[in-house]
Design an enzyme around this catalytic site. Sequence first.
Site: not given
Length: 303
Positions: A33, A163
């Site tokens: 960005r 996980k």
Amino acid sequence: MNDRIIIIGAGAWGDALSKLTQINGCEPIIWSRSCGRVLAEMVTDCVAIISAVSMSGVPAIIERLRDSIAPHQIIVTATKGLDARTNLTPAQLWHQAFPNNPIVVLSGPNLSLEIQQGLPAATVVASQSADAANTIQEIFSSPKFRVYTNDDPIGVELGGTIKNVIAIAAGTCDGLKLGNNAKSALLTRGLAEIIRIGQYWGGKTETFYGLSGLGDLLTTCNSPLSRNYQVGYGLAQGRTLTEVLANLQGTAEGVNTTKVLIQIADRNQIYMPITVLVDRLLQGQITAPEAIVALMSRDRKSE
């Protein structure tokens, strides 16, 4: 290789992926960005578009590219998370926006810092398009990075995503200094939980025993480099979630993933006791020692 590729995201993971492609002679374009360039213009003529942004940034990136990606371009998602608004995975969001493009999931036991240091690692690239998976395998494979292909993208993606919740629990376990016996039991039952909800989502059981499931689980739950592990460890030290996240470098995707998993598990009556207690811990409803007591005192059952 002279394939033109773009990596979206200039964080630690994007930087690590960039270094891997350079080993094979690629000169990847990196967009963030803050780079001041128009992303839609930069993806032109790229063989592969690799998304390495956090989960919260994926919808905005998709919007930026909605009218700019050609059907032949391969979209690679290297994000591990779930969208809080839709409960979809990153690959599902990309497929929803670009149904005609090949989507590849890249996931495995890949700590960014170790890859940046040039240490050996392995990963999985999964897609319903074998050609797309093979192309990405070729782009990333090197003597220091072994890449396997897989035809179960949802399983590979979920293994790497869920996980992170167990990693928070593992960090808590280590923060309380509960020992190796407790840690092994936690990871074993955590894997069962991952498989349980992963199968509901359509993932193949065997996928969760591979690199993106068990492999990633072992790495993330045993390394202080893991941000999700750091969250659990900090909570075990008595710090609040706000305090822990304020001192964290990067995003701990497991925090948001836990919220989404709880919604899905409740709605579909999927038994996930570790995830439930991690959620209560994150919300401050229970302390780390209380969570361990609750986990150990559940009803007796067969394995």
